[in-house]
Motif scaffolding. Structure first.
Motif, PDB file in Angstrom:
ATOM      1  N   LEU A 142       0.825  -1.201   0.000  1.00 39.24           N
ATOM      2  CA  LEU A 142       0.000   0.000   0.000  1.00 39.24           C
ATOM      3  C   LEU A 142       0.866   1.260   0.000  1.00 39.24           C
ATOM      4  O   LEU A 142       0.564   2.241  -0.699  1.00 39.24           O
ATOM      5  CB  LEU A 142      -0.932  -0.004   1.217  1.00 39.24           C
ATOM      6  N   ARG A 143       1.951   1.246   0.757  1.00 38.04           N
ATOM      7  CA  ARG A 143       2.847   2.415   0.752  1.00 38.04           C
ATOM      8  C   ARG A 143       3.455   2.631  -0.625  1.00 38.04           C
ATOM      9  O   ARG A 143       3.644   3.777  -1.059  1.00 38.04           O
ATOM     10  CB  ARG A 143       3.951   2.235   1.794  1.00 38.04           C
ATOM     11  N   GLY A 144       3.770   1.544  -1.341  1.00 38.69           N
ATOM     12  CA  GLY A 144       4.312   1.685  -2.686  1.00 38.69           C
ATOM     13  C   GLY A 144       3.323   2.348  -3.630  1.00 38.69           C
ATOM     14  O   GLY A 144       3.698   3.203  -4.444  1.00 38.69           O
ATOM     15  N   VAL A 145       2.051   1.965  -3.517  1.00 35.61           N
ATOM     16  CA  VAL A 145       1.010   2.563  -4.359  1.00 35.61           C
ATOM     17  C   VAL A 145       0.857   4.046  -4.033  1.00 35.61           C
ATOM     18  O   VAL A 145       0.811   4.900  -4.933  1.00 35.61           O
ATOM     19  CB  VAL A 145      -0.326   1.828  -4.168  1.00 35.61           C
ATOM     20  N   ALA A 148       3.738   6.249  -5.206  1.00 35.40           N
ATOM     21  CA  ALA A 148       3.656   6.578  -6.633  1.00 35.40           C
ATOM     22  C   ALA A 148       2.650   7.708  -6.864  1.00 35.40           C
ATOM     23  O   ALA A 148       2.879   8.590  -7.695  1.00 35.40           O
ATOM     24  CB  ALA A 148       3.266   5.338  -7.427  1.00 35.40           C
ATOM     25  N   LEU A 149       1.549   7.689  -6.127  1.00 37.46           N
ATOM     26  CA  LEU A 149       0.536   8.736  -6.288  1.00 37.46           C
ATOM     27  C   LEU A 149       1.042  10.090  -5.803  1.00 37.46           C
ATOM     28  O   LEU A 149       0.686  11.132  -6.358  1.00 37.46           O
ATOM     29  CB  LEU A 149      -0.734   8.350  -5.525  1.00 37.46           C
ATOM     30  N   LEU A 150       1.854  10.086  -4.766  1.00 35.24           N
ATOM     31  CA  LEU A 150       2.363  11.342  -4.204  1.00 35.24           C
ATOM     32  C   LEU A 150       3.718  11.727  -4.780  1.00 35.24           C
ATOM     33  O   LEU A 150       4.235  12.804  -4.444  1.00 35.24           O
ATOM     34  CB  LEU A 150       2.475  11.229  -2.674  1.00 35.24           C
ATOM     35  N   ASP A 151       4.280  10.841  -5.611  1.00 36.50           N
ATOM     36  CA  ASP A 151       5.619  11.072  -6.144  1.00 36.50           C
ATOM     37  C   ASP A 151       6.586  11.346  -4.994  1.00 36.50           C
ATOM     38  O   ASP A 151       7.329  12.336  -4.977  1.00 36.50           O
ATOM     39  CB  ASP A 151       5.604  12.258  -7.129  1.00 36.50           C
ATOM     40  N   ALA A 152       6.546  10.444  -4.028  1.00 35.77           N
ATOM     41  CA  ALA A 152       7.370  10.589  -2.826  1.00 35.77           C
ATOM     42  C   ALA A 152       7.936   9.212  -2.464  1.00 35.77           C
ATOM     43  O   ALA A 152       7.398   8.185  -2.892  1.00 35.77           O
ATOM     44  CB  ALA A 152       6.527  11.131  -1.667  1.00 35.77           C
ATOM     45  N   PRO A 153       8.997   9.153  -1.694  1.00 39.68           N
ATOM     46  CA  PRO A 153       9.541   7.852  -1.274  1.00 39.68           C
ATOM     47  C   PRO A 153       8.581   7.134  -0.330  1.00 39.68           C
ATOM     48  O   PRO A 153       7.800   7.789   0.386  1.00 39.68           O
ATOM     49  CB  PRO A 153      10.852   8.219  -0.572  1.00 39.68           C
ATOM     50  N   PRO A 154       8.637   5.793  -0.289  1.00 40.95           N
ATOM     51  CA  PRO A 154       7.703   5.032   0.559  1.00 40.95           C
ATOM     52  C   PRO A 154       7.804   5.342   2.042  1.00 40.95           C
ATOM     53  O   PRO A 154       6.853   5.117   2.786  1.00 40.95           O
ATOM     54  CB  PRO A 154       8.087   3.573   0.278  1.00 40.95           C
ATOM     55  N   ASP A 155       8.989   5.839   2.487  1.00 37.43           N
ATOM     56  CA  ASP A 155       9.130   6.135   3.911  1.00 37.43           C
ATOM     57  C   ASP A 155       8.841   7.595   4.238  1.00 37.43           C
ATOM     58  O   ASP A 155       9.067   8.048   5.368  1.00 37.43           O
ATOM     59  CB  ASP A 155      10.531   5.763   4.394  1.00 37.43           C
ATOM     60  N   ASP A 156       8.304   8.347   3.264  1.00 37.56           N
ATOM     61  CA  ASP A 156       7.879   9.723   3.524  1.00 37.56           C
ATOM     62  C   ASP A 156       6.753   9.706   4.564  1.00 37.56           C
ATOM     63  O   ASP A 156       5.872   8.844   4.528  1.00 37.56           O
ATOM     64  CB  ASP A 156       7.387  10.362   2.217  1.00 37.56           C
ATOM     65  N   ALA A 157       6.779  10.645   5.490  1.00 33.06           N
ATOM     66  CA  ALA A 157       5.781  10.662   6.568  1.00 33.06           C
ATOM     67  C   ALA A 157       4.367  10.748   6.020  1.00 33.06           C
ATOM     68  O   ALA A 157       3.439  10.139   6.562  1.00 33.06           O
ATOM     69  CB  ALA A 157       6.053  11.832   7.511  1.00 33.06           C
ATOM     70  N   ARG A 158       4.172  11.508   4.935  1.00 31.21           N
ATOM     71  CA  ARG A 158       2.842  11.633   4.338  1.00 31.21           C
ATOM     72  C   ARG A 158       2.366  10.295   3.791  1.00 31.21           C
ATOM     73  O   ARG A 158       1.186   9.951   3.896  1.00 31.21           O
ATOM     74  CB  ARG A 158       2.855  12.680   3.233  1.00 31.21           C
ATOM     75  N   VAL A 159       3.284   9.539   3.212  1.00 36.39           N
ATOM     76  CA  VAL A 159       2.942   8.231   2.661  1.00 36.39           C
ATOM     77  C   VAL A 159       2.543   7.278   3.777  1.00 36.39           C
ATOM     78  O   VAL A 159       1.534   6.572   3.686  1.00 36.39           O
ATOM     79  CB  VAL A 159       4.133   7.655   1.862  1.00 36.39           C
ATOM     80  N   VAL A 160       3.327   7.243   4.837  1.00 30.46           N
ATOM     81  CA  VAL A 160       3.046   6.339   5.954  1.00 30.46           C
ATOM     82  C   VAL A 160       1.708   6.674   6.596  1.00 30.46           C
ATOM     83  O   VAL A 160       0.873   5.793   6.849  1.00 30.46           O
ATOM     84  CB  VAL A 160       4.183   6.410   6.996  1.00 30.46           C
ATOM     85  N   TYR A 210      -2.700  16.472  -0.825  1.00 34.01           N
ATOM     86  CA  TYR A 210      -1.316  16.334  -0.359  1.00 34.01           C
ATOM     87  C   TYR A 210      -0.344  16.684  -1.481  1.00 34.01           C
ATOM     88  O   TYR A 210       0.620  17.420  -1.292  1.00 34.01           O
ATOM     89  CB  TYR A 210      -1.066  14.899   0.090  1.00 34.01           C
ATOM     90  N   ARG A 211      -0.619  16.130  -2.661  1.00 35.20           N
ATOM     91  CA  ARG A 211       0.306  16.347  -3.781  1.00 35.20           C
ATOM     92  C   ARG A 211       0.316  17.811  -4.214  1.00 35.20           C
ATOM     93  O   ARG A 211       1.353  18.350  -4.604  1.00 35.20           O
ATOM     94  CB  ARG A 211      -0.088  15.453  -4.949  1.00 35.20           C
ATOM     95  N   ALA A 212      -0.842  18.455  -4.144  1.00 31.03           N
ATOM     96  CA  ALA A 212      -0.928  19.870  -4.520  1.00 31.03           C
ATOM     97  C   ALA A 212      -0.435  20.782  -3.410  1.00 31.03           C
ATOM     98  O   ALA A 212      -0.432  22.001  -3.556  1.00 31.03           O
ATOM     99  CB  ALA A 212      -2.374  20.214  -4.872  1.00 31.03           C
TER     100      ALA A 212
END
Length: 254
Positions: A142-145, A148-160, A210-212
């Motif tokens: 799920l973090r990988g998906v 990709a949507l946020l164009d951020a690394p999987p360990d980014d706080a927003r992703v987690v 988040y992305r915007a």
């Protein structure tokens, strides 16, 4: 050497009985004798099949992990070849369908879910296996998906945070007593397809914000209640109730 079919049936009964008892009482609160009584099996059968109670508990945890991993694998297959937004939609659909289906066979699934819930709040040595076999594969995917949507690394706080929040949102629609009462008051709002559509739209909209880099307003501070006033208020409530015997309960908000 293959064991006779009768042995396998006994093994299955022991695992089923142990699942319910461990879920209800925890590992320490269950004896082998109680498990074998419920399973209609000889006490020696636990040693024969599992070695000891710890081995039996490990088998129960592995069974729970297997069922939960089926949903994770199904979500991955459903999202194959799709863009990240489609993968997230597939993840939400598969897990929502799994949760709704579990409500139709509540006896076994509720015991397994209760067992996992108990482990989260009162972990045993079986907890590392639960983390590695159930939660890590699910949230890594799920973090990988989301990454990709946020164009951020999987360990980014927003992703987690987003991964935890989206999965928790799906789980929040698990059928229960409150869910059933609300369903009656808002027909159609909590049907499976309506829930899937809502969670998908809600999640994608949040990720787009988040992305915007949409600014998040600061939390509103609540007024601080002085402890003395709070105690007086509770006393006043007690006096009010004591003066009105037979007073009816407040209206049910649901």
């Amino acid at each position: 050497m293959r064991r006779p079919h009768g042995d396998q049936r006994t093994r299955r009964r022991i695992v089923d009985a142990a699942t319910g008892l461990f879920a209800a009482r925890g590992f320490k609160g269950v004896t082998i004798r109680a498990i074998c009584r419920d399973a209609r099996a000889n006490v020696a059968a636990v040693n024969y099949h599992f070695g000891d109670k710890r081995g039996l508990y490990t088998e129960v945890i592995q069974s729970a992990a297997g069922l939960m991993l089926e949903a994770t694998d199904a979500a991955k297959r459903a999202g194959e070849g799709q863009p990240p937004a489609g993968q997230l939609a597939a993840y939400i659909r598969v897990h929502a369908e799994s949760i709704f289906a579990a409500s139709e066979k509540p006896r076994k699934m509720s015991a397994l879910q209760q067992l996992i819930h108990r482990e989260l709040h009162d972990p045993t040595p079986g907890m590392p296996a639960i983390i590695e076999r159930i939660f890590r594969p699910r949230f890594d995917y799920l973090r990988g998906v989301i990454a990709a949507l946020l164009d951020a690394p999987p360990d980014d706080a927003r992703v987690v945070r987003s991964a935890l929040g989206i999965h928790s949102l799906v789980i929040s629609f698990r059928p229960n007593v409150i869910f059933d009462r609300l369903r009656g008051k808002v027909p159609g709002a909590f049907d499976l397809e309506a829930v899937i559509a809502h969670v998908t739209a809600f999640s994608l909209a949040g990720l787009r914000a988040y992305r915007a880099d949409v600014p998040v307003p600061p939390p509103v501070r609540s007024a601080t209640v002085r402890p003395r006033r709070a105690r007086a208020s509770r006393s006043a409530v007690r006096r009010s109730i004591s003066r009105t015997p037979g007073r009816s309960a407040p209206a049910d908000p649901l």
